[in-house]
Design an enzyme around this catalytic site. Structure first.
Site, short mmCIF file in Angstrom:
data_model
loop_
_atom_site.label_atom_id
_atom_site.label_comp_id
_atom_site.label_asym_id
_atom_site.label_seq_id
_atom_site.Cartn_x
_atom_site.Cartn_y
_atom_site.Cartn_z
N GLU A 53 0.84 -1.21 0.00
CA GLU A 53 0.00 0.00 0.00
C GLU A 53 0.87 1.26 0.00
O GLU A 53 0.51 2.27 -0.61
CB GLU A 53 -0.91 0.03 1.24
CG GLU A 53 -1.85 -1.15 1.39
CD GLU A 53 -1.24 -2.30 2.20
OE1 GLU A 53 -0.04 -2.60 1.99
OE2 GLU A 53 -1.95 -2.88 3.02
N TRP A 171 21.40 -38.37 -13.82
CA TRP A 171 20.20 -37.61 -13.55
C TRP A 171 19.04 -38.28 -14.27
O TRP A 171 19.19 -38.67 -15.42
CB TRP A 171 20.32 -36.15 -14.07
CG TRP A 171 21.44 -35.41 -13.42
CD1 TRP A 171 22.62 -35.07 -13.97
CD2 TRP A 171 21.46 -34.89 -12.09
NE1 TRP A 171 23.40 -34.38 -13.07
CE2 TRP A 171 22.69 -34.26 -11.91
CE3 TRP A 171 20.55 -34.91 -11.04
CZ2 TRP A 171 23.04 -33.64 -10.71
CZ3 TRP A 171 20.90 -34.30 -9.85
CH2 TRP A 171 22.15 -33.66 -9.70
N LEU A 205 22.63 -29.06 -2.38
CA LEU A 205 21.38 -28.46 -1.89
C LEU A 205 21.43 -26.93 -1.89
O LEU A 205 20.87 -26.29 -1.00
CB LEU A 205 21.03 -29.00 -0.49
CG LEU A 205 20.91 -30.53 -0.35
CD1 LEU A 205 20.58 -30.91 1.09
CD2 LEU A 205 19.84 -31.10 -1.29
N ARG A 208 21.44 -22.88 -7.66
CA ARG A 208 22.41 -22.56 -8.71
C ARG A 208 21.68 -22.11 -9.97
O ARG A 208 21.50 -22.88 -10.92
CB ARG A 208 23.33 -23.76 -8.96
CG ARG A 208 24.12 -24.13 -7.70
CD ARG A 208 25.13 -25.20 -7.90
NE ARG A 208 24.56 -26.47 -8.29
CZ ARG A 208 24.02 -27.36 -7.45
NH1 ARG A 208 23.96 -27.08 -6.16
NH2 ARG A 208 23.54 -28.49 -7.89
N GLU A 292 13.39 -32.93 -0.02
CA GLU A 292 13.91 -33.46 -1.28
C GLU A 292 14.37 -34.92 -1.16
O GLU A 292 15.32 -35.32 -1.80
CB GLU A 292 15.06 -32.58 -1.78
CG GLU A 292 14.64 -31.18 -2.16
CD GLU A 292 15.62 -30.54 -3.15
OE1 GLU A 292 15.95 -31.16 -4.17
OE2 GLU A 292 16.06 -29.42 -2.87
N GLY A 294 15.20 -38.83 0.97
CA GLY A 294 14.78 -39.82 -0.02
C GLY A 294 13.45 -40.43 0.33
O GLY A 294 12.61 -39.82 0.99
N SER A 300 7.99 -40.90 6.08
CA SER A 300 7.78 -40.39 7.44
C SER A 300 6.95 -39.12 7.44
O SER A 300 6.06 -38.96 8.27
CB SER A 300 9.12 -40.06 8.09
OG SER A 300 9.83 -41.22 8.35
P1 NDP Z 1 16.59 -41.18 2.92
O1 NDP Z 1 17.43 -40.20 2.20
O2 NDP Z 1 15.13 -40.99 3.00
O3 NDP Z 1 17.20 -41.29 4.38
C1 NDP Z 1 16.58 -42.16 5.30
C2 NDP Z 1 17.39 -42.19 6.56
O4 NDP Z 1 17.24 -40.94 7.25
C3 NDP Z 1 16.89 -43.23 7.49
O5 NDP Z 1 17.39 -44.48 7.18
C4 NDP Z 1 17.37 -42.68 8.82
O6 NDP Z 1 18.71 -43.08 9.01
C5 NDP Z 1 17.35 -41.19 8.63
N1 NDP Z 1 16.21 -40.65 9.33
C6 NDP Z 1 16.27 -40.01 10.52
N2 NDP Z 1 15.07 -39.69 10.95
C7 NDP Z 1 14.19 -40.12 10.04
C8 NDP Z 1 12.79 -40.08 9.97
N3 NDP Z 1 12.02 -39.51 10.91
N4 NDP Z 1 12.20 -40.65 8.89
C9 NDP Z 1 12.93 -41.22 7.91
N5 NDP Z 1 14.27 -41.29 7.96
C10 NDP Z 1 14.91 -40.75 9.00
O7 NDP Z 1 16.92 -42.65 2.38
P2 NDP Z 1 16.37 -43.59 1.25
O8 NDP Z 1 17.29 -44.74 1.23
O9 NDP Z 1 14.93 -43.82 1.39
O10 NDP Z 1 16.57 -42.75 -0.06
C11 NDP Z 1 17.85 -42.54 -0.61
C12 NDP Z 1 17.83 -42.87 -2.11
O11 NDP Z 1 16.90 -42.03 -2.74
C13 NDP Z 1 19.14 -42.64 -2.77
O12 NDP Z 1 19.37 -43.70 -3.66
C14 NDP Z 1 18.96 -41.37 -3.55
O13 NDP Z 1 19.74 -41.34 -4.70
C15 NDP Z 1 17.50 -41.42 -3.88
N6 NDP Z 1 16.94 -40.09 -4.03
C16 NDP Z 1 16.33 -39.78 -5.20
C17 NDP Z 1 15.72 -38.55 -5.35
C18 NDP Z 1 14.96 -38.24 -6.59
O14 NDP Z 1 14.19 -37.28 -6.57
N7 NDP Z 1 15.15 -38.97 -7.66
C19 NDP Z 1 15.78 -37.53 -4.30
C20 NDP Z 1 16.46 -37.97 -3.12
C21 NDP Z 1 17.01 -39.21 -3.01
P3 NDP Z 1 19.32 -43.12 10.50
O15 NDP Z 1 18.45 -44.11 11.25
O16 NDP Z 1 20.73 -43.50 10.34
O17 NDP Z 1 19.14 -41.76 11.00
ZN ZN Z 2 0.92 -2.66 6.02
#
Ligand code: NDP
Ligand code: ZN
Length: 363
Positions: A53, A171, A205, A208, A292, A294, A300
């Site tokens: 405003e 990718w 993360l 860019r 983002e 996995g 969760s």
């Molecule tokens: P995540 O990246 O989801 O990590 C999971 C780990 O995080 C768990 O094993 C745990 O390990 C820790 N964690 C801590 N707190 C929590 C919670 N509350 N809930 C869940 N996890 C928790 O693992 P994933 O193996 O599922 O995924 C990884 C894969 O996904 C990779 O291969 C990656 O390349 C791929 N990916 C692909 C993407 C895409 O968009 N194509 C994006 C991101 C990943 P701890 O018990 O040790 O703490």
């Molecule tokens: Zn205002």
């Protein structure tokens, strides 16, 4: 009425200039019309800087007297970092104010409207309310829930795989889709991933894209502090990094990260619960969170009922493989009546890939 809608649409368009850069404030647009001509325009561009405003009324100058002001959000009536806009509108001598939606902030909530009316200004409320609420969905959610608005993002193949069976994920989607992700990152206060994603992909993360912008905070969920000390998120200092852990970590181990400038935040419980994380982030004024991956982390967040929106990039590729991971892993929902239902909000091509934006339906 038709003219009113036309000018309010213009105010909504002007407001969009501030998307992703006003946190923790809302985005707002204002248009001043006098004698059938637009005499002032304004958007709120950054917290601490003038409200929409103020820009619009300054531009209108003397022509604000007797004018109609279209504003996408109820004008403020309290002293924040800047004086109340309601007082400015009264002093400027405007005749009528058209407001799209009320401000849920308890400091404002209807008080702005009352004050304008008491000053003899005609006030209409609710024109294009749905569009205005959608525009500020992050801000409105944060005010009401006191936790960040959560967007879950993933890239997958047409057969719904986020990596190959051997774990390769770079990718799956095109350069154009990845650029779009950077644009979305820039609009969030924080980005969150699980420790397995850090171990598998060592992501930066950061944002860019062309112009230099402030990087969002990076957050890793890592119960036992397994994030490598040489991971990009630990060493590069491009953005702030917080590692959230369970209660059982040793302080000697934590110190090694803190020396590198990473903040270690142990939760009170042995395991990390999503609702505790969101409460913590809300207290730290994080209004929007971009999750983002996995797949376990996605699971969760979904099962905690913590997701507001999903953004999926789908590449025209088939990866296959029973063991290849999908966007949501973990336990999932066991009964169809429990599953997450979504409303598709946006569907577009980004380069060769499909982008889907969907809102989680409230139960
Ligand atoms: P995540 O990246 O989801 O990590 C999971 C780990 O995080 C768990 O094993 C745990 O390990 C820790 N964690 C801590 N707190 C929590 C919670 N509350 N809930 C869940 N996890 C928790 O693992 P994933 O193996 O599922 O995924 C990884 C894969 O996904 C990779 O291969 C990656 O390349 C791929 N990916 C692909 C993407 C895409 O968009 N194509 C994006 C991101 C990943 P701890 O018990 O040790 O703490
Ligand atoms: Zn205002």
């Amino acid at each position: 009425m038709y003219r009113d809608e036309h000018y309010m649409r213009l105010a909504l368009d002007v407001a969009k200039a501030g998307i992703g850069q006003t946190s923790p404030n809302p985005v707002v647009g204002a248009v001043v019309v006098n004698g059938g001509a637009v005499v002032g325009l304004g958007a709120h561009l950054k917290a601490g800087e003038p409200h929409a405003e103020v820009h619009a009324i300054r531009m209108a100058g003397e022509k604000a007297r007797g004018a109609t002001v279209y504003v996408t959000l109820e004008p403020c009536s309290h002293y924040g970092k800047t004086p109340p806009c309601v007082d400015l509108l009264i002093q400027a001598g405007v005749r009528r104010v058209v407001i799209a939606t009320t401000d849920p902030n308890p400091l404002v909530a209807g008080k702005g409207i009352d004050k304008l009316r008491r000053a003899g200004i005609e006030v209409d409320v609710g024109l294009l309310k749905e569009e205005a609420d959608e525009l500020n969905r992050v801000f409105f959610h944060y005010i009401a829930a006191k936790t960040p608005f959560v967007t879950l993002k993933y890239a997958c193949s047409l057969d719904g795989k986020i990596a190959t069976a051997t774990g390769e994920s770079k990718w799956i989607t095109s350069e154009a889709a990845r650029q779009d992700v950077h644009r979305l990152r820039a609009q969030h206060d924080a980005i969150l991933v699980g420790v397995n994603t850090v171990l598998a992909d060592n992501p930066k993360l950061t944002v860019r894209i062309g112009e230099q912008r402030k990087n969002p905070l990076r957050i890793i969920l890592d119960t036992n502090l397994h994030t490598p000390l040489d991971a990009h998120v630990v060493t590069d200092r491009e953005a702030e990094t917080w590692i959230i852990t369970g209660s059982g970590i040793s302080w000697e181990k934590a110190e090694a990260y803190e020396r590198l400038g990473v903040r270690i935040i142990p939760m009170a419980a042995a395991h990390i619960h999503v609702c505790d994380v969101l409460r913590l982030l809300g207290e730290q004024r994080i209004t929007s969170l971009f999750v983002e991956g996995g797949s376990r982390v996605h699971d969760s967040f979904l099962r905690a009922g913590a997701v507001n929106e999903v953004v999926a990039y789908i590449a025209p590729k088939l990866i296959g493989g029973r063991e290849a991971p999908t966007p949501v892993g973990g336990l999932g929902f066991s009964r169809l009546e429990e599953v997450m239902e979504l409303d598709i909000r946006q569907l577009e091509m980004v380069g060769p890939d499909i982008k889907v934006v969907a809102a989680v339906k409230k139960r």
